[in-house]
Motif scaffolding. Sequence first.
Motif, PDB file in Angstrom:
ATOM      1  N   PRO A 168       0.819  -1.227   0.000  1.00  0.00           N
ATOM      2  CA  PRO A 168       0.000   0.000   0.000  1.00  0.00           C
ATOM      3  C   PRO A 168       0.852   1.276   0.000  1.00  0.00           C
ATOM      4  N   HIS A 169       2.083   1.161   0.504  1.00  0.00           N
ATOM      5  CA  HIS A 169       2.959   2.340   0.582  1.00  0.00           C
ATOM      6  C   HIS A 169       3.422   2.820  -0.797  1.00  0.00           C
ATOM      7  N   LEU A 170       3.174   2.009  -1.841  1.00  0.00           N
ATOM      8  CA  LEU A 170       3.671   2.385  -3.170  1.00  0.00           C
ATOM      9  C   LEU A 170       2.564   2.960  -4.060  1.00  0.00           C
ATOM     10  N   HIS A 171       1.436   3.252  -3.440  1.00  0.00           N
ATOM     11  CA  HIS A 171       0.242   3.609  -4.200  1.00  0.00           C
ATOM     12  C   HIS A 171       0.470   4.741  -5.184  1.00  0.00           C
ATOM     13  N   ASN A 172       1.230   5.732  -4.793  1.00  0.00           N
ATOM     14  CA  ASN A 172       1.374   6.920  -5.652  1.00  0.00           C
ATOM     15  C   ASN A 172       2.525   6.836  -6.640  1.00  0.00           C
ATOM     16  N   ASP A 173       3.226   5.720  -6.635  1.00  0.00           N
ATOM     17  CA  ASP A 173       4.464   5.686  -7.413  1.00  0.00           C
ATOM     18  C   ASP A 173       4.377   4.842  -8.682  1.00  0.00           C
ATOM     19  N   VAL A 174       3.247   4.164  -8.895  1.00  0.00           N
ATOM     20  CA  VAL A 174       3.146   3.249 -10.036  1.00  0.00           C
ATOM     21  C   VAL A 174       2.671   3.978 -11.291  1.00  0.00           C
ATOM     22  N   LYS A 175       3.243   3.593 -12.428  1.00  0.00           N
ATOM     23  CA  LYS A 175       2.849   4.213 -13.703  1.00  0.00           C
ATOM     24  C   LYS A 175       3.002   3.195 -14.826  1.00  0.00           C
ATOM     25  N   ILE A 176       1.960   3.067 -15.642  1.00  0.00           N
ATOM     26  CA  ILE A 176       2.050   2.199 -16.819  1.00  0.00           C
ATOM     27  C   ILE A 176       1.953   3.075 -18.066  1.00  0.00           C
ATOM     28  N   THR A 177       2.869   2.876 -18.995  1.00  0.00           N
ATOM     29  CA  THR A 177       2.862   3.661 -20.228  1.00  0.00           C
ATOM     30  C   THR A 177       2.880   2.733 -21.440  1.00  0.00           C
ATOM     31  N   VAL A 178       1.987   2.972 -22.388  1.00  0.00           N
ATOM     32  CA  VAL A 178       2.008   2.239 -23.653  1.00  0.00           C
ATOM     33  C   VAL A 178       2.532   3.184 -24.736  1.00  0.00           C
ATOM     34  N   VAL A 179       3.605   2.781 -25.413  1.00  0.00           N
ATOM     35  CA  VAL A 179       4.164   3.599 -26.489  1.00  0.00           C
ATOM     36  C   VAL A 179       3.803   2.940 -27.814  1.00  0.00           C
ATOM     37  N   GLN A 180       3.049   3.679 -28.639  1.00  0.00           N
ATOM     38  CA  GLN A 180       2.527   3.098 -29.875  1.00  0.00           C
ATOM     39  C   GLN A 180       2.980   3.945 -31.058  1.00  0.00           C
ATOM     40  N   PHE A 197      -8.300   2.959 -20.901  1.00  0.00           N
ATOM     41  CA  PHE A 197      -6.927   3.078 -20.411  1.00  0.00           C
ATOM     42  C   PHE A 197      -6.685   4.462 -19.802  1.00  0.00           C
ATOM     43  N   THR A 198      -7.154   5.491 -20.497  1.00  0.00           N
ATOM     44  CA  THR A 198      -6.929   6.850 -20.006  1.00  0.00           C
ATOM     45  C   THR A 198      -7.613   7.042 -18.651  1.00  0.00           C
ATOM     46  N   ARG A 199      -8.844   6.548 -18.552  1.00  0.00           N
ATOM     47  CA  ARG A 199      -9.605   6.641 -17.306  1.00  0.00           C
ATOM     48  C   ARG A 199      -8.869   5.954 -16.158  1.00  0.00           C
ATOM     49  N   GLU A 200      -8.191   4.859 -16.479  1.00  0.00           N
ATOM     50  CA  GLU A 200      -7.533   4.075 -15.432  1.00  0.00           C
ATOM     51  C   GLU A 200      -6.122   4.566 -15.135  1.00  0.00           C
ATOM     52  N   GLY A 201      -5.697   5.594 -15.844  1.00  0.00           N
ATOM     53  CA  GLY A 201      -4.375   6.145 -15.557  1.00  0.00           C
ATOM     54  C   GLY A 201      -3.248   5.489 -16.343  1.00  0.00           C
ATOM     55  N   ASP A 215      -1.007   5.537 -19.324  1.00  0.00           N
ATOM     56  CA  ASP A 215      -0.633   6.602 -20.238  1.00  0.00           C
ATOM     57  C   ASP A 215      -0.413   6.016 -21.636  1.00  0.00           C
ATOM     58  N   VAL A 216      -1.254   6.394 -22.581  1.00  0.00           N
ATOM     59  CA  VAL A 216      -1.116   5.876 -23.939  1.00  0.00           C
ATOM     60  C   VAL A 216      -0.471   6.955 -24.812  1.00  0.00           C
ATOM     61  N   LYS A 217       0.770   6.691 -25.239  1.00  0.00           N
ATOM     62  CA  LYS A 217       1.475   7.670 -26.061  1.00  0.00           C
ATOM     63  C   LYS A 217       1.432   7.194 -27.510  1.00  0.00           C
ATOM     64  N   GLY A 237       1.615   3.813 -34.189  1.00  0.00           N
ATOM     65  CA  GLY A 237       0.451   4.270 -34.958  1.00  0.00           C
ATOM     66  C   GLY A 237      -0.349   5.336 -34.212  1.00  0.00           C
ATOM     67  N   ASP A 238      -1.444   5.780 -34.846  1.00  0.00           N
ATOM     68  CA  ASP A 238      -2.252   6.840 -34.254  1.00  0.00           C
ATOM     69  C   ASP A 238      -3.274   6.318 -33.262  1.00  0.00           C
ATOM     70  N   HIS A 239      -3.458   5.003 -33.252  1.00  0.00           N
ATOM     71  CA  HIS A 239      -4.385   4.404 -32.306  1.00  0.00           C
ATOM     72  C   HIS A 239      -3.834   3.072 -31.822  1.00  0.00           C
ATOM     73  N   ILE A 240      -4.252   2.674 -30.629  1.00  0.00           N
ATOM     74  CA  ILE A 240      -3.933   1.316 -30.216  1.00  0.00           C
ATOM     75  C   ILE A 240      -4.969   0.383 -30.815  1.00  0.00           C
ATOM     76  N   LEU A 241      -4.660  -0.889 -30.878  1.00  0.00           N
ATOM     77  CA  LEU A 241      -5.552  -1.899 -31.470  1.00  0.00           C
ATOM     78  C   LEU A 241      -6.025  -1.476 -32.854  1.00  0.00           C
ATOM     79  N   ASN A 242      -5.105  -0.969 -33.696  1.00  0.00           N
ATOM     80  CA  ASN A 242      -5.558  -0.403 -34.966  1.00  0.00           C
ATOM     81  C   ASN A 242      -5.899  -1.444 -36.029  1.00  0.00           C
TER      82      ASN A 242
END
Lengths: 576, 576
Positions: A245-257, A278-282, A284-286, A259-264
């Motif tokens: 629980p102490h790591l709650h604020n430190d996690v980050k997932i990033t998808v680097v794509q 994905f955006t709603r859940e935090g 980061d889709v780049k 193309g212009d969309h994921i699952l294209n």
Amino acid sequence: MVLGFAATGFLGAGLFVVLADASPGTGESKAPLQVVATNAGGTTKSSKKRVVILGVGWGGMSFLKNLDSTLYDVRVVAPRNYFVFTPLLPSVTSGSVEGRSISEPIRRIIRSKGKHAHFHEAECIKIDAKNKRVICKDVSEAKVKGKEDFALEYDYLVVAVGATSNTFGTKGVREYCHFLKEVSDAVKIRESIANCFESASLPHLSTEDRRKLLSFVIVGGGPTGVEFAAELHDLIHDDLLNLYPHLHNDVKITVVQSGDHILNTYDERISKYAEQKFTREGIDVKMGCRVLGVQEGDIAFKVKSTSQLVNLPYGMIVWSTGIGTRPVVADFMEQIGQADRRVLATDEWLRVKNCEGAYGIGDCASIEARRIVEDVGYLFKLADKNNSGTLTTEEFVETIEKVRQRYPQIDIYMERQHMKGVLGLLSDATKDGEHSAVQLDIQNFKQAIAKVDSQMKSMPATAQVAAQQGEYLANCFNNMASEVHDNIAPEGPIRIRGKGRHRFQRFQYRHFGQFAPLGGEKAAYELPGDWVSIGRSTQWLWYSVYASKQVSWRTRTLVMFDWTKKFLFGRDSSKM
Amino acid sequence: MVLGFAATGFLGAGLFVVLADASPGTGESKAPLQVVATNAGGTTKSSKKRVVILGVGWGGMSFLKNLDSTLYDVRVVAPRNYFVFTPLLPSVTSGSVEGRSISEPIRRIIRSKGKHAHFHEAECIKIDAKNKRVICKDVSEAKVKGKEDFALEYDYLVVAVGATSNTFGTKGVREYCHFLKEVSDAVKIRESIANCFESASLPHLSTEDRRKLLSFVIVGGGPTGVEFAAELHDLIHDDLLNLYPHLHNDVKITVVQSGDHILNTYDERISKYAEQKFTREGIDVKMGCRVLGVQEGDIAFKVKSTSQLVNLPYGMIVWSTGIGTRPVVADFMEQIGQADRRVLATDEWLRVKNCEGAYGIGDCASIEARRIVEDVGYLFKLADKNNSGTLTTEEFVETIEKVRQRYPQIDIYMERQHMKGVLGLLSDATKDGEHSAVQLDIQNFKQAIAKVDSQMKSMPATAQVAAQQGEYLANCFNNMASEVHDNIAPEGPIRIRGKGRHRFQRFQYRHFGQFAPLGGEKAAYELPGDWVSIGRSTQWLWYSVYASKQVSWRTRTLVMFDWTKKFLFGRDSSKM
């Protein structure tokens, strides 16, 4: 089974050149290569043809399962002795299912074949097309020193070795990135996630250190990358943050794509839904990013639209973009004049082009269908019975109907254009739309059918295609052996520039749609046509389809137990 | 939690000597070591004492589970983040159970402790007894470069790091042998067995090659070695030979034992039964052999009775003899004047001798009980109230009764000798057997009690002992903290050469018997006393006891499912 023919007395001098090619620069002193005559006994040739299957993925496994092995002398060669239900591989990374639960031992399938099939756990390091044999190497830790290599002769070779991950030559990818093609990859990813959380929990680290360790980067927004990102998000938020629980604020997932969309490759509705979720859940889709290189703990990429350079620190990175060529396939292609290609070219009957007796299925091969434009002259002559230099519409229709089976793109094109009959093809070729009395010259003819080839598409590199190809080819093999005796009439399309018909129908792929699990017990499903289903019930459909598609009752039970276990106890984060 | 005190401002120069000791010759440039003051916040000292637990095996885990963690500031340090139910480790080698099924994540236990306990996945590389702190290293792959090391300060230290495998300095053992202490060891063995069978199935090998690959050697005929041999035999004969029928005549299992019997710590009936069962099944048991050395694919040993030298080729070899000292414990012992020992010496309250605030439990420690002969002079003086130089029998009995609790060997000796009362001790010291009116001088007194010390035995290095020690020590700690306020009267035995009583009862081990699974769904069970049970029903007892002893419902369910899976589908031989 073990035959004492030393290579010298059996093959002649050419062999040693092959061997030197196969393992350049290893500097090991070699014992003479032993060639195994695959017919039982080896001294008297049995009448059975020798089939060697390379690979036990979807293609090889499906071929083996469907082949009537009493008809052939069957040898299967693969570096691992189990089949993997790859669509569940992303679930293994998070511990939602265990690697063993989605793996079926090849030996069980071999056993069900009686004494007619043999399995050899080895890596094929060279296909010697000229001499119709494959050279294999024992790459396990138990190998007998100096006796790692052996050769198998074949009459028919089924190449189903699959593909590697494609790094597109990007620097640092092989050194620092995880891939997701094998069970061992998934297990390493799982361990790596646990490592990141444990290291980040050490008491002496700075916030910056922690955030770097807990930055998870996925390169590639295709189905595998997206499913992995979703699984990782669920693992972290459902299970890990309860334990850390102490790591709650430190996690980050990033998808680097890139193309212009994921699952294209999916319907736009699914792609949009996934991005919003994905955006709603935090997560980061780049999108629209080109990766420049990967270093230890850092990935550099360029945002295409703004040319901005970005450096992103990471604790773990997964590379999931496209497929590449296995060295053994690249070498094989060079031998048969396909050096400029990425995958093996086969015809519509899955026969490797320019190589007698070899077949290619699954991700390592693709069908090069016959283009109709290349046959224009021949077809025109065929249609123009009276050598008038022009065709009547009747002659046109009659000819097209005759060859329609051979050029499947004609049907696809007509369907897309909502044409009722073959005559519709002429509406482009004739200006006024009235073609009942039109006389076509060769230019009109070419114009009428040229667009049809635009509908030729290579099949996706999926489990579905490979499995269907394996089954199709096995059925051909089963008929091939019996036809010799029974002399059954050929059932395939007529031969262009040849006589009679092809023996078999060409391979036809039936698409049953595709799933995209999106995490949070939600999935998307795209069916052929325009039908799309997204949500919680689709996830349950996913569960039932994936359970039913398991290759044995054993794996089906194990997978279902793993799911139950996940619901009861959560996922296990022990690092082992 | 993360405190920025650099070592320089906090500790002085001595530290860097310690660090240099801890990682000699690594050549890395070191960042200053960060010391973590374990009290929350670190700037204001809380009143809670800081307890550091090293290790999460049976001892550490049992201590942690039973400790009232609200009373202390608790830190657990271990290189792996899960507890392993080690008695089932041999079952993991064969796939009868999975590694994860016998592992309980430490984070789950930590979570149940609320916010009062913390876990750090790291290896303790140095116990700095003088400064009451431990130096730890992140050894995971995710470690932050240059920040691997940190120090934790403690008021109380519980050393429960276990032991390593003991090679007795035999050449080649570390390089070529498998051990069986961790889940990863078991997984490697499982993979290695699969490798041997696959390599032996390659078509070009000779019978000799195959037989060498399928020669499995186990060094050590203790419970672990014997159980592994039995599991291996079952795996091969129940499952593998069905899948590899062509290898039926080439498999061989050999147990090499230095003693004259296998299972020689068990009742003779069990040991005999096991030997006969193994012989009947074709497991070759070579007793009375001294291993001279291990090379790649070959082990050399000497038959003690005939001095015959034997070389045995092997495909896989497992080393399972005795336990050795972990480097961190060896270093610690050197600091506290125990350099000549193999394990940490503690007193009967599990306190490490010559080291205030440190406790030792499990395989890394052993209790050095107080010898009564060393106290003869003092006890005689205590008994001889009138300073007459001789004791009456009344004085003798009164004194012995008083100190009986302090020297448990008295009770054991009397029980073994079938004595009814303390007076019985005098029968040896007085010739005529009549001792009611005898006057004892110091020589007679010594003679009377000298034999008693022969009953002092060190406890076996088993899970049972470690778990009981952990629980005992946790109870002491729980009382220790509350007693400060409540001032409860001490309950322990009287202090020899000191005043008053000890605060707690000494640790007493209760032996519940021991199992020896022998394969083929048969097991042996030895209870305290003279009771022995062997056979199929004992195997079922084993199943139920081992299921009930699981540390959580999670592992209990998983283990039981694994057993069901084994009965339904057999064991899985995929190499992964």
